[in-house]
Every structure is written in C-alpha cells, then in structure tokens.
Motif scaffolding. Structure first.
Motif, short mmCIF file in Angstrom:
data_model
loop_
_atom_site.label_atom_id
_atom_site.label_comp_id
_atom_site.label_asym_id
_atom_site.label_seq_id
_atom_site.Cartn_x
_atom_site.Cartn_y
_atom_site.Cartn_z
N GLU A 50 2.76 -15.18 -5.43
CA GLU A 50 0.66 -14.53 -5.34
C GLU A 50 0.41 -13.33 -4.74
OE1 GLU A 50 -0.50 -18.74 -5.71
OE2 GLU A 50 -0.85 -18.16 -3.79
N LEU A 51 -0.16 -12.69 -4.86
CA LEU A 51 -0.59 -11.57 -4.53
C LEU A 51 -1.73 -11.83 -3.55
CD1 LEU A 51 -0.59 -8.35 -4.96
CD2 LEU A 51 -3.18 -8.79 -6.66
N PRO A 52 -2.87 -12.49 -3.42
CA PRO A 52 -3.55 -13.26 -2.02
C PRO A 52 -3.10 -12.84 -0.97
CG PRO A 52 -4.54 -13.95 -3.97
CD PRO A 52 -2.85 -13.41 -4.65
N VAL A 53 -1.71 -13.52 -0.99
CA VAL A 53 -1.21 -13.84 0.17
C VAL A 53 0.16 -12.02 0.33
CG1 VAL A 53 -0.43 -16.20 -0.04
CG2 VAL A 53 0.69 -15.15 -1.02
N ILE A 54 0.31 -12.30 -0.19
CA ILE A 54 1.01 -10.30 -0.35
C ILE A 54 -0.01 -9.36 0.12
CG2 ILE A 54 2.16 -8.95 -1.77
CD1 ILE A 54 4.44 -10.75 -1.07
N GLU A 55 -1.42 -9.50 -0.32
CA GLU A 55 -2.43 -8.92 0.05
C GLU A 55 -2.51 -8.47 1.55
OE1 GLU A 55 -5.52 -9.47 -2.06
OE2 GLU A 55 -4.29 -7.70 -3.84
#
Length: 267
Positions: free
Chosen positions: A79-84
């Motif tokens: 998931e991109l939001p957590v990686i960002e």
C-alpha cells in the motif's frame, strides 16, 4: 500489510492517524517496540540485511534500524499511503541512507533470491490468504542459514469461524485471511523451513486489548476524536468490543513464529 483485494488502500490516512494515537506513531500493530523486541529475542541483527515484510508506516522498521545495528533495513508493503509515511519518517529520523522502503503489487516479492539474512514481519501475513505461497517467497529471499521471525494474528482452529469471530471480522472490515498456527507451521515446513516454532500470545494481547478499549473510551478518546472524528472512533470502539470476545475465548490468538532456512552461516 501484504495483500488485499480492495481497490482502495485499507490503511489510509485516517487509519494511520488513528492507530498512531492508539499504538504509537508509525505503528499499525499493537505492543510497540517492546513486542517487536520480544519477536526478535535471541537474534543478532548487527551487520545483517533485514526485510520488514508488511512494514506499514515504518515505525517498526525504524526501531529495528535504530536499535539493532543492521547493515541495511528494507521495508516492504503493497500500500502506497503507508510507504509514503514510512519514507517521510526515515528522512525525519535521518535514516534514509540506512533504510529503504519498497512498494509493489501483491504477488512475487520484488527481491532477488537470497537477498536477506533475516525476514521479519509483524501482524501482516494475516492479510495473505495463500500461506503456502507467501512462505515460499520468504524462503526464496532468505539467504541460506537465514532466519524468519514474526508475529501474526491467527485463529485457534481451521474450521468455520464462530458467530463471534464472524462479527469481529465484519467489524474490522479488513482482508483478513486468518489461519491456525498449525497451518502456518505446515506452510513453513513445506517451503523448506526447519526449527519451526509458534508461541501463542493470546494471554498477553487479551489483557492489552482490554486496556486499549478502556483508553479509547477514556483517556485517549479526545485525542482519537481530534485525529479522526467521533464516528471513526465509535466504529473502532465497536471493533475492539467485538475483538475482546474472541480474545477471551481464545479463538483470536496472536502468535510469534520462528523458522530457519537450512544452509551455511548467515553473513
């Protein structure tokens, strides 16, 4: 988090903010650094290359990097939001040179064979329905002699969930592919792991979750409402109430896992 069939992220900004209030900034699973340390007990991480599988918002990845002296930490999540969020936290902690975060779609892990000395995971493999496939991938990316050390949320059996468990899963609304410890151990052994073991942590989290619920209803309520709003907090109070029932019966049983990949010395 590892795998989800949902089109939208399950761990969006609201979830990250809410769980940060409850479990600490950057943590998407309970127990804080103390429980991470228990999962890693007895392991020498110094100078090792480590994968945090299902790293979420990066709190655990950064804790390991700051505490254990690895050569390099890699956090992976789909998931991109957590990686960002994790990448931003690494920059703020001045760890961007020592920690990298990778986001990719579910499936084959985007790493070469024998890339890591240790694969760590904290309450993320519950999102993977195919336990056999994920353990084949974990085994593949570990170096010979490497170690898998994890915690995950499990169910106490492989039969149909009880009505209380179905109510809890519906309240969570997440892509939980819960399985028993025996299913996990079997999948690990089929993949090739040796020295496999599982340690049931139900007794610990049963009491911790009771305290979490009390704090959501009391001392943390105002901060949680400020972070995500009254309706979101009320929904999660309902979820924690449903979860407490299956923790009390033992059907929901967080569990520590450990296994070794046969081979030479870890280097």
């Amino acid at each position: 988090m590892i795998e989800t069939s949902a089109q939208e992220p399950e761990y969006d900004e609201a979830a990250i903010r809410f769980l940060g209030v409850l479990w600490g900034e950057g943590y998407l699973s309970p127990g804080g650094p103390e429980e991470v340390d228990r999962v890693l007990a007895g392991l020498d991480l110094s100078g090792k290359r480590i994968l945090d599988l299902g790293c979420g918002a990066g709190g655990i990845t950064l804790h390991i990097a700051q505490t254990y002296g690895p050569a390099h930490m890699t956090g992976f999540d789909v998931e991109l939001p957590v990686i960002e969020r994790a990448r931003l936290a690494a920059k703020r902690a001045r760890l961007a040179a020592d920690v990298s975060f990778v986001q990719a779609a579910p499936g084959k892990l985007p790493f070469a064979d024998a890339s890591f000395d240790i694969v760590f995971s904290k309450d993320a493999l519950v999102h993977v329905a195919d336990k056999e496939a994920i353990f084949r991938e974990i085994f593949r990316v570990l170096k010979p002699g490497g170690t898998f050390a994890a915690s995950d949320w499990m169910i106490g059996h492989d039969g149909e969930p009880s009505p209380d468990m179905r109510d809890y899963l519906a309240a969570e609304g997440l892509s939980f592919g819960m399985a028993s410890a025996s299913r996990y151990l079997s999948a690990m052994q089929v993949a090739g792991f040796i020295e496999t073991r599982a340690d049931n942590r139900n007794g610990w989290y049963r009491e911790v979750a009771r305290q979490e619920l009390a704090r959501l209803q009391g001392t943390l309520h105002a901060a949680a409402v400020e972070a995500v709003g009254e309706a979101y907090v009320a929904k999660n109070i309902h979820t924690w109430t449903a979860m407490q029932k299956v923790l009390d019966t033992g059907e929901h049983c967080p569990t520590h896992l450990r296994g070794e990949k046969p081979g030479g010395n870890v280097s």
